[in-house]
Enzyme design. Structure first.
Site, short mmCIF file in Angstrom:
data_model
loop_
_atom_site.label_atom_id
_atom_site.label_comp_id
_atom_site.label_asym_id
_atom_site.label_seq_id
_atom_site.Cartn_x
_atom_site.Cartn_y
_atom_site.Cartn_z
N MET A 97 0.83 -1.20 0.00
CA MET A 97 0.00 0.00 0.00
C MET A 97 0.86 1.25 0.00
SD MET A 97 -2.99 1.21 -0.01
CE MET A 97 -3.24 2.96 -0.10
N ASN A 116 0.69 4.36 1.04
CA ASN A 116 0.49 5.47 1.95
C ASN A 116 1.62 6.50 1.81
OD1 ASN A 116 -1.47 3.65 3.33
ND2 ASN A 116 0.42 2.60 3.87
N HIS A 124 6.15 -0.17 -7.97
CA HIS A 124 4.73 0.19 -8.11
C HIS A 124 4.31 1.15 -6.99
CE1 HIS A 124 0.46 -0.62 -9.17
NE2 HIS A 124 0.27 -0.39 -7.87
N GLU A 125 4.59 0.76 -5.76
CA GLU A 125 4.15 1.61 -4.63
C GLU A 125 4.88 2.94 -4.66
OE1 GLU A 125 1.55 0.48 -3.37
OE2 GLU A 125 1.81 -1.57 -4.09
N HIS A 133 3.42 5.31 -7.19
CA HIS A 133 2.14 5.91 -6.77
C HIS A 133 2.34 7.30 -6.16
CE1 HIS A 133 -1.20 3.26 -7.49
NE2 HIS A 133 -0.76 2.27 -6.76
N GLU A 176 -4.34 3.13 -10.69
CA GLU A 176 -3.81 1.76 -10.75
C GLU A 176 -3.35 1.36 -12.15
OE1 GLU A 176 -2.84 0.54 -8.25
OE2 GLU A 176 -4.05 1.37 -6.63
N1 0A1 Z 1 -3.36 0.58 -3.71
C1 0A1 Z 1 -2.71 -0.68 -3.49
C2 0A1 Z 1 -3.63 -1.84 -3.41
C3 0A1 Z 1 -4.36 -2.07 -2.15
C4 0A1 Z 1 -5.73 -1.91 -2.14
C5 0A1 Z 1 -6.46 -2.24 -1.03
C6 0A1 Z 1 -5.81 -2.70 0.06
O1 0A1 Z 1 -6.55 -3.06 1.16
C7 0A1 Z 1 -6.33 -4.15 1.87
C8 0A1 Z 1 -4.45 -2.84 0.09
C9 0A1 Z 1 -3.73 -2.51 -1.04
C10 0A1 Z 1 -1.82 -0.95 -4.66
O2 0A1 Z 1 -2.24 -0.78 -5.79
O3 0A1 Z 1 -0.70 -1.36 -4.47
ZN ZN Z 2 -1.39 0.32 -7.02
#
Ligand code: 0A1
Ligand code: ZN
Length: 891
Positions: free
Chosen positions: A275, A277, A309-310, A313, A332
């Site tokens: 994730m 963040n 990837h992260e 973002h 995404e």
């Molecule tokens: N945004 C993250 C994916 C992700 C979506 C939901 C989650 O909840 C448990 C956790 C991660 C990505 O695209 O990497």
């Molecule tokens: Zn992502």
């Protein structure tokens, strides 16, 4: 748990928020079962919103302890007195001030009881959060929607012994001990306004490694990766990948990192991969930890891709976020596109492309062909968690790739610059994004945008004819797309077809056209033909001999191609196509055809179909000097699920399995010498390196080993056993174990035991051990899986472990999941129901293993349908599972 009373959310109902939250100050006192969360929100009416609207803050299972409005404490028992309402799921002020005001709320939450792993929860002894998509509302009341952007300041407090490390988003501005106590605090400030789904905190005792990165404008960034104590050396590769990703984004997209610190935390309990963040990425530890002895080459490649990837973002997702969750592909699809390009640059681009297309077809094509098909940008959802799909991610990335192919690299990067300049600091839509490229390229992209609004994989039918007298070659192109749920009729897509005409033995023939059935100069120069109408005819002139068309080079569009190439044509392409992707594709097409014929023979009670020419072609490929990673892909047969998808109806997984085994056996028998020669030629080099070169050699060597074993069990088992016992490299050890597990007998059980004993203390390796056993294509596997669920190392609470065992059974064992007596379906359905109470997100994902149930032969179809019915009819289902069950059944 939110249950089934939910109503669908629709894109067309989007309205701007009536209130905005400029600042959010949090004060979190961590406690295992009673964490106190105080928030101070600077709220103001949105001038673009509806005046005097009620303010409804989202919650999910919350208990409010104290509320104050502009410093005035509100009596929680007398909500009528302040014209409000509090439930666990909402905090409502019916007549909030119509000027800026401060709302303070204190809630108490129990992270140890949080088995959904959304909001604040515990992974081992650490505290961590997951807020995307709607987890922040499980921490405090908030406007939990991505178009509300706030500046966060977060004070964390905890027992020093319990959580020596305290992290949140942004930069650390203060920290210290709390005098006279055993507690300490840290204050983090993130200057970049962000939606609450990007909020994160971590507290715990973790081991750290640090690095530095200086951005090209001179900002010094401290990098930290925090993992379970003792695992620090296993984070080195992730650190290296992070630095490479940071450099790449500067070089290719001109994007720099924007804080003084970037932290990554690895946890063992995580619902997804990782994730993004802001400034504090939280990862499933399988995408961080690696050592040669515990991780395979594929694991290393995944770590590199997910770290990138992260990180990417930060610009595509964080600096520019999504206006609403329907726009999920905005961040995404684009970020997957970027991480694919990064991996292609780090490794062999053609081999990466083949891998990406294999994944796309295996996951996205099957989703797009079944009851769970949806638009890349959906228009309605019951549960947003169910839309983190390969359609949104992988097909979303393919759309960006097509856009780049259509407008060219220069316009593409200029369009990206414009997007960053126009929308930095805001929450955008797909229309906003596409308009940047339309403006730069001076091109109307309305029809192209249908890729976002029409589900289903288009079918591209191509027919050809050659006129030797006129020296012309004509291609007739036609596109169509089957109905998908809720979309009966499709309008034509814009399909970029990268094309070459291969003259056997003489390379590509220059593309020339003229007259009515021509192509534009730009098309001829680039070799990219655009099909935007239902049909198009193109006649090429000056074609001296009948050429073999090489269509969709590099897989220029995510479509199914139907072109009746002769076997001789396919052999020409395997040997001579200048496009490596299509060399691989020709071999896949040939193998698919063979396997389909074999399935038909087997079902008619006859022997599997055999083809010597194909075996000879594979032998030649193995003997070439081509990149071993590429050769490994060319000889890698399409999977059983790929064959099922190609057959498309009345599917018998047992017949497919037998056909597949028979072809592998044939290759192993007929080409044993070549395979063994490759096996010995590619003997491992020391020391181990995860780089693409040595990894490719291992890939080919292990593919050769598997074929040898398929052709000759005794020879294969002996080789595999020797490799298993002599290597300390996980790639080679695990490949050998895979071969051994496919051969029934005591040797297999002994090897499995030995493997367990050697890696008992390496959870990520034990996941592999579970996964491998769940995928054994034998009648006894379900019993084995049930027994393994009782194993001391198994726990349903750990999503990785559950996916390893049950997920592999459902997704990687087609004959046993689809056992003719329905036992596999019953097992998974029962497990989904048990799991739903604890972790609905993971339960729903497991249930989506049924996504292709409707293509099965009638008996299995009816058994699978009944299992789905059983789930759908169960009392008190989560919204997640209910949604998947109902959509799966609606076909
Ligand atoms: N945004 C993250 C994916 C992700 C979506 C939901 C989650 O909840 C448990 C956790 C991660 C990505 O695209 O990497
Ligand atoms: Zn992502």
């Amino acid at each position: 748990m939110r249950t089934d009373t939910a109503k669908p959310v629709r894109l067309k109902d989007y309205r701007v928020p009536d209130y905005l939250i400029g600042k959010a100050d949090l004060d979190v006192k961590l406690h295992p079962s009673a964490t106190r969360v105080g928030v101070r929100l600077a709220i103001r009416p949105n001038p673009r919103g509806c005046p005097n609207a009620a303010l409804v803050l989202d919650g999910d299972g919350l208990t409010a302890k104290r509320i104050a409005l502009d410093g005035q404490v509100l009596d929680l028992q007398k909500t009528a007195a302040w014209n409000g309402f509090i439930t666990p799921d909402a905090l409502t002020l019916n007549a909030p001030p119509q000027r800026p005001f401060i709302l303070e709320v204190e809630t108490e939450i129990d992270p140890s009881a949080n088995t959904q792993l959304m909001g604040l929860y515990r992974s081992g002894s650490a505290y961590c959060t997951q807020c995307e998509a709607e987890g922040f509302r499980r921490i405090t009341y908030f406007l939990d929607r991505p178009d509300v952007l706030s500046v966060y300041t977060v004070r964390l407090e905890a027992e020093i012994g319990e959580a020596p490390l305290l992290l949140s988003n942004g930069n650390k501005i203060a920290s210290g001990k709390i005098g006279g106590t055993t507690r300490h605090f840290a204050i983090w400030h993130d200057p970049y306004p962000k939606p609450c789904y990007l909020f994160a905190l971590v507290g715990g005792g973790l081991g750290s490694i640090f690095g530095d990165f200086t951005t090209r404008s001179g900002r010094k960034v401290k990098l930290g990766i925090h993992v379970e104590h003792g695992k620090e050396p296993q984070a080195a590769y992730a650190m290296d990948a992070l630095k490479r990703a940071m450099k790449w984004d500067e070089r290719v997209y001109g994007r720099e990192y924007d804080l003084d610190i970037f932290n990554i935390v690895a946890v063992s309990h995580f619902n997804m991969g990782a994730m993004e963040n802001k400034g504090l990425n939280i990862f499933n530890d399988k995408y961080v930890l690696a050592s040669p002895a515990t991780a395979t080459d594929t694991d290393y490649a995944h770590i590199e891709a997910v770290i990138a990837h992260e990180y990417f973002h930060n610009w595509t997702g964080n600096r520019i976020t999504c206006r609403d969750w329907f726009q999920l592909c905005l961040k995404e699809g684009l970020t997957v596109f970027r991480d694919h390009a990064f991996s292609a640059d780090m490794r062999s681009a053609p081999v990466r492309r083949i891998g990406d297309v294999r994944t796309l077809r295996a996951q996205q094509f099957s989703e797009d062909a079944g009851p769970l098909a949806h638009n890349v940008r959906p228009e309605t959802y019951m549960e947003i968690n169910n839309f983190y799909t390969s359609t949104v991610y992988e097909k979303g990335a393919e759309i960006i790739r097509m856009l780049k192919v259509l407008i060219g690299d220069d316009a593409f990067y200029k369009g990206m610059d414009l997007y960053f300049a126009r929308y930095d600091g805001t929450a955008a839509t797909i229309e906003d994004f596409i308009a940047c490229f339309a403006d730069i390229a001076g091109r109307d992209l309305t029809q192209f945008s249908r890729w976002y609004s029409q589900a289903g994989t288009p079918l591209l039918e191509v027919a050809s004819s050659y006129d030797a007298d006129a020296q012309t070659f004509t291609l007739d192109l036609a596109q169509s797309c089957k109905p998908t749920p809720g979309q009966d009729k499709k309008e034509p897509f814009v399909i970029p077809i990268a094309l070459g005409l291969v003259a056997p033995g003489a390379g590509d023939i220059p593309l020339r056209t003229g007259g009515d059935a021509g192509a534009s100069g730009a098309e001829l120069a680039s070799g990219i033909i655009e099909l935007s109408s239902p049909r198009r005819r193109i006649t090429f002139r000056d074609v001296p001999c009948r050429p073999v068309p090489s269509l969709l080079r590099g897989f220029s569009a995510p479509v199914r191609l139907d072109y009746a190439a002769s076997e001789a044509d396919l052999l020409t392409l395997i040997a001579h196509d200048s496009d490596s992707f299509n060399r691989w594709q020709a071999a896949q097409t040939y193998a698919t055809r063979l396997l389909q014929r074999s399935v038909a023979s087997i079902r008619a009670g006859e022997a599997p179909y055999r083809d010597k020419d194909f075996l000879a072609a594979l032998g030649t490929v193995i003997d070439t000097n081509a990149d071993p990673a590429f050769v490994a892909q060319v000889i890698g047969l399409p999977g059983e699920a790929d064959i099922a998808r190609e057959i498309g109806e009345d599917v018998d997984p047992d017949a497919i399995h037998r056909a597949h085994d028979a072809l592998a056996e044939d290759i192993g028998k007929e080409r044993q010498e070549t395979l063994l020669a490759a096996y010995w030629r590619l003997a491992p080099e020391e020391p181990y390196s995860p780089d693409a070169g040595p990894a490719g050699r291992r890939a080919l060597r292990n593919a050769a080993l598997a074929f040898v074993a398929a052709g000759d069990k005794a020879e294969g088992a002996a080789l595999a056993m020797r490799q298993f016992e002599s290597t300390s490299t996980m790639t080679d050890k695990f490949a050998a174990l895979c071969v051994l597990t496919r051969i029934t007998g005591q040797e297999r059980e002994d090897a499995l035991q030995a493997f367990y004993a050697a890696y008992e203390n390496e959870p990520l390796v034990i996941d592999k051990w579970f996964a491998l056993q769940a995928a054994i294509p034998e009648h006894g596997t379900l019993a084995r899986v049930r027994a393994l669920m009782q194993h001391k190392a198994f726990s349903c609470k750990n999503p990785n472990r559950l996916r390893a065992l049950a997920g592999s059974f459902a997704a990687a064992n087609p004959t046993q999941f689809n056992a003719g007596d329905g036992s596999g379906y019953d097992f998974i359905a029962g497990l989904v129901l048990d799991l739903d109470v604890k972790n609905p997100q993971v339960a729903a994902r497991l249930l989506s293993a049924f996504k292709s149930w409707w293509i099965l032969e009638p008996q299995r179809r009816s058994l699978a349908g009944a299992a789905l019915q059983r789930v759908a009819c169960a009392a008190s289902l989560s919204a997640d599972v209910k949604d998947i069950a109902e959509r799966s059944l609606a076909h």
